[in-house]
Design a protein around this motif. Structure first.
Motif, mmCIF file in Angstrom:
data_model
loop_
_atom_site.group_PDB
_atom_site.id
_atom_site.type_symbol
_atom_site.label_atom_id
_atom_site.label_comp_id
_atom_site.label_asym_id
_atom_site.label_seq_id
_atom_site.Cartn_x
_atom_site.Cartn_y
_atom_site.Cartn_z
ATOM 1 N N TYR A 44 -8.047 -21.525 -21.560
ATOM 2 C CA TYR A 44 -9.253 -20.836 -21.026
ATOM 3 C C TYR A 44 -10.336 -21.766 -20.805
ATOM 4 O O TYR A 44 -10.532 -22.705 -21.688
ATOM 5 C CB TYR A 44 -9.522 -19.792 -22.128
ATOM 6 N N PHE A 45 -11.189 -21.477 -19.869
ATOM 7 C CA PHE A 45 -12.189 -22.286 -19.507
ATOM 8 C C PHE A 45 -13.438 -21.342 -19.927
ATOM 9 O O PHE A 45 -13.833 -20.670 -18.778
ATOM 10 C CB PHE A 45 -12.212 -22.922 -17.961
ATOM 11 N N PRO A 46 -13.870 -21.349 -20.909
ATOM 12 C CA PRO A 46 -15.290 -20.401 -21.102
ATOM 13 C C PRO A 46 -16.462 -20.671 -20.192
ATOM 14 O O PRO A 46 -16.765 -21.667 -19.856
ATOM 15 C CB PRO A 46 -15.525 -20.827 -22.582
ATOM 16 N N ILE A 47 -16.911 -19.364 -19.675
ATOM 17 C CA ILE A 47 -17.964 -19.466 -18.953
ATOM 18 C C ILE A 47 -19.231 -18.608 -19.514
ATOM 19 O O ILE A 47 -20.348 -18.911 -18.595
ATOM 20 C CB ILE A 47 -17.839 -19.006 -17.249
ATOM 21 N N ALA A 48 -19.006 -18.069 -20.659
ATOM 22 C CA ALA A 48 -20.045 -17.591 -21.527
ATOM 23 C C ALA A 48 -19.378 -17.367 -22.841
ATOM 24 O O ALA A 48 -18.272 -17.001 -22.945
ATOM 25 C CB ALA A 48 -20.377 -16.296 -20.767
ATOM 26 N N GLY A 49 -20.072 -17.358 -23.916
ATOM 27 C CA GLY A 49 -19.551 -17.293 -25.206
ATOM 28 C C GLY A 49 -19.065 -18.446 -25.570
ATOM 29 O O GLY A 49 -19.105 -19.582 -24.968
ATOM 30 N N ALA A 50 -18.297 -18.421 -26.822
ATOM 31 C CA ALA A 50 -17.627 -19.731 -27.275
ATOM 32 C C ALA A 50 -16.397 -19.213 -28.288
ATOM 33 O O ALA A 50 -16.371 -18.028 -28.519
ATOM 34 C CB ALA A 50 -18.601 -20.313 -28.260
ATOM 35 N N PHE A 51 -15.443 -20.112 -28.155
ATOM 36 C CA PHE A 51 -14.382 -19.857 -29.158
ATOM 37 C C PHE A 51 -14.446 -20.699 -30.482
ATOM 38 O O PHE A 51 -14.848 -21.976 -30.174
ATOM 39 C CB PHE A 51 -13.271 -20.289 -28.280
ATOM 40 N N ALA A 52 -13.859 -20.323 -31.378
ATOM 41 C CA ALA A 52 -13.915 -21.032 -32.750
ATOM 42 C C ALA A 52 -12.345 -21.692 -33.023
ATOM 43 O O ALA A 52 -11.413 -20.937 -32.542
ATOM 44 C CB ALA A 52 -14.065 -20.462 -34.007
ATOM 45 N N LEU A 53 -12.148 -22.827 -33.231
ATOM 46 C CA LEU A 53 -10.824 -23.396 -33.774
ATOM 47 C C LEU A 53 -10.854 -23.394 -35.150
ATOM 48 O O LEU A 53 -11.574 -23.822 -35.916
ATOM 49 C CB LEU A 53 -10.613 -24.830 -33.059
#
Length: 105
Positions: A44-53
């Motif tokens: 996934y290549f985020p373009i808005a928002g964020a992901f947590a590891l």
């Protein structure tokens, strides 16, 4: 719409190939895209928002390890040839939009 900064750094041909093969996906808040220890197929290549590891011990609490936003990608383990996700990756509660790309075996 915003752009992913990692994709923006690619050469035009490589970027166009990824964009042609990928798709824009809307995700639910808190969606878990990769589960630690399980196979995964999409980067996934985020373009808005964020992901947590998120990671931790098998029998203990979990902790946030890193954030992945528009500057990077989620699923680097796939690029490195490992289908098994090393950590869990839930999406943080903000406008969830990203480019999903299936990585070939």
């Amino acid at each position: 719409m915003h752009h992913n900064k990692l994709l923006a750094k690619l050469g035009r041909a490589d970027r166009q190939n990824l964009l042609r093969c990928g798709e824009i996906v809307q995700l639910e808040a808190g969606a878990v895209l990769h589960k630690a220890g399980l196979p995964s197929a999409n980067a996934y290549f985020p373009i808005a928002g964020a992901f947590a590891l998120v990671g931790g011990l098998a029998e203990g609490p979990q902790a946030g390890l890193a954030l992945v936003g528009r500057e990077s990608m989620l699923g680097i383990h796939l690029v490195l040839g490992d289908r098994i996700a090393p950590v869990e990756s839930p999406r943080l509660p903000r406008r969830p939009v990203g480019l999903s790309q299936t990585v070939a075996a």
